[in-house]
Design a protein around this motif. Structure first.
Motif: not given
Length: 475
Positions: A314, A299, A309-312, A162, A165-166, A43, A301
């Motif tokens: 998480e 992941q 809805a976990l972030t990359s 992850g 990236t954030q 993504t 939503p």
């Protein structure tokens, strides 16, 4: 053990063998982690490079493709006197590819870099050949851990990638790949033993066989990776798949006549080797099918009516139990395998994978802990499969053919993983209505039950070969 093998083991020594084991495992972990590095970044790559998600998916697909093509070539090149040179040259290619993923450049350069990184996936078989040649009694357990590392190691870099990236974007995550690839190259320079002067010569490379295998694998893996092709134009997808299978059939004919084939298919005449590879392919479908389902589900939503809805980052943490329990299985299984044999363990491993699929199908809506538990159980099954598989194959394989024999098993594993990933995507696409961004939750349940059925077939294969062996011994 022959005198030659004894002298080779003596050259390494006690402390040296410990350092060699650690070095081989580190290199195997690095190439596995780098190869899978594209998965948590799909993504983010689409956003940063302003390409579609389907185009961004190729940062993972092209790595798997180049790895599948390179693995049998490296296995054959590394079967003779130039194994160390092949390892160092391959890691240098991985470092160069890692650098290409970091520099500011068009998307095409990123794909080229990812393809170069994928070449390193073929090194695991060479690590196994070194272990078998130099580690004596420690070789079986080391080979088992190398097999485990090449599979469950895919989850090692996910959380870190992850998080990076954030914090710093896609190139910060790919920079991690460059750093560890460079460390792996330095480790290989220091730790990989020099080739023995009396090692057999590689002989003439079977280039016609290599070309046919490459074309056939690319066709099969591309069409199984592109789930959108099956939904948009199934006729074209079927034609490409049929052509790939036809080319692979031609490759088999060429290999049977070659003086020094890329892969010695005569070994597949042995029922245990052929069945072990078949089990690997079938179980690989179930493994990666569930792996893909869980990572996608957590992941999703909440607007879809399900998901967490976990972030990359998480979602990467969800894979920690997968890797941890996989490595635990890698430590325990070799000891059990010596007592009861590899095929009973493969049957048990299939039951564990089936249990993980069943667990996800029945409990995933009860809280995010349930998919995490299912992922951990899957890791236990994958680790058990990976640790037991080498013993089943190498028990009837000459030492000098270790790299070639395990390289074809790695290719079978890659094909199984690719089919599993494609099958999960295709099933979820079938349950996605027009105008909806997510499939219905029924799609996850149905696909999970397919995973149970596929895993059960691997159990049947393992039980069948054990029954056949018992019948043969009775006669």
């Amino acid at each position: 053990m022959s005198s030659t093998t004894t002298s080779e083991v003596d050259r390494v020594g006690g402390r040296g063998s410990t350092a060699l084991v650690a070095s081989l495992l580190f290199i195997a972990l690095v190439v596995a982690a780098i190869g899978s590095l594209g998965a948590p970044l799909i993504t983010a790559v689409a956003q940063d490079y302003r390409v579609s998600l389907s185009a961004s998916q190729w940062t993972l697909t092209v790595t798997l493709l180049s790895g599948a093509v390179a693995t049998p070539l490296l296995g054959r090149l590394g079967s003779g006197r130039r194994r160390r040179s092949v390892i160092l040259a391959t890691l240098a290619v991985v470092v160069a590819g890692s650098a290409a993923t970091v520099v500011p450049a068009p998307f095409a350069v990123l794909l080229v870099g990812r393809a170069a990184q994928g070449v390193g996936l073929g090194l695991t078989a060479l690590m196994m050949a070194i272990a078998r040649q130099y580690l004596g009694e420690r070789a079986p357990s080391t080979i088992a851990m190398l097999s485990v590392a090449s599979t469950v190691g895919v989850g090692v870099g996910y959380p870190v990638a992850g998080l990076l990236t954030q914090i710093g974007g896609v190139r910060a995550a790919y920079l991690l790949g460059l750093i560890v690839a460079t460390a792996a190259l330095i480790t290989a320079v220091v730790a990989v033993p020099k080739d023995a002067p009396d090692a057999p010569r590689e002989g003439v490379m079977d280039w016609p066989g290599a070309a046919l295998l490459s074309v056939g694998l690319v066709a099969v893996l591309v069409v199984t990776s592109e789930t959108s092709l099956w939904t948009s134009d199934p006729v074209i997808a079927t034609m490409i798949l049929s052509a790939g299978i036809a080319v692979l059939a031609g490759w088999v004919a060429v290999e049977r006549r070659a003086r020094r084939p890329l892969v010695d298919l005569r070994a597949l005449r042995h029922p245990e080797v052929a069945t072990a590879n078949l089990i690997m392919g079938v179980s690989g479908v179930a493994m990666y099918l569930l792996f893909t389902l869980i990572t996608r589900y957590v992941q999703t939503p909440s607007q879809a009516g399900y998901g967490y809805a976990l972030t990359s980052f998480e979602a990467g943490l969800v894979l920690v139990p997968f890797s941890a329990l996989g490595f635990l299985a890698g430590r325990l299984v070799p000891q059990l395998s010596r007592r009861i044999g590899p095929f009973p363990l493969l049957a048990v491993s299939g039951a564990v994978v089936a249990g993980a699929c069943l667990l996800f199908a029945a409990t995933r809506t009860f809280g995010v802990a349930c998919p995490i538990v299912a992922m951990g159980v899957l890791g236990l099954g994958v680790g058990s499969f990976s640790a037991a598989m080498p013993q089943a194959i190498l028990a009837v394989t000459p030492s000098e053919e270790t790299a070639a024999a395990m390289s074809i098993n790695q290719v079978v594993r890659s094909v199984g993983f690719s089919i599993g990933s494609a099958l999960s995507g295709l099933m979820l696409a079938t349950y996605t209505s027009d105008g909806s961004f997510a499939p219905s939750e029924t799609g996850y349940t149905t696909t999970s039950w397919i995973g149970v059925a596929v895993a059960a077939s691997s159990i049947a294969l393992a039980v069948g070969i054990k029954s056949t062996r018992r019948h043969d011994h009775a006669r």
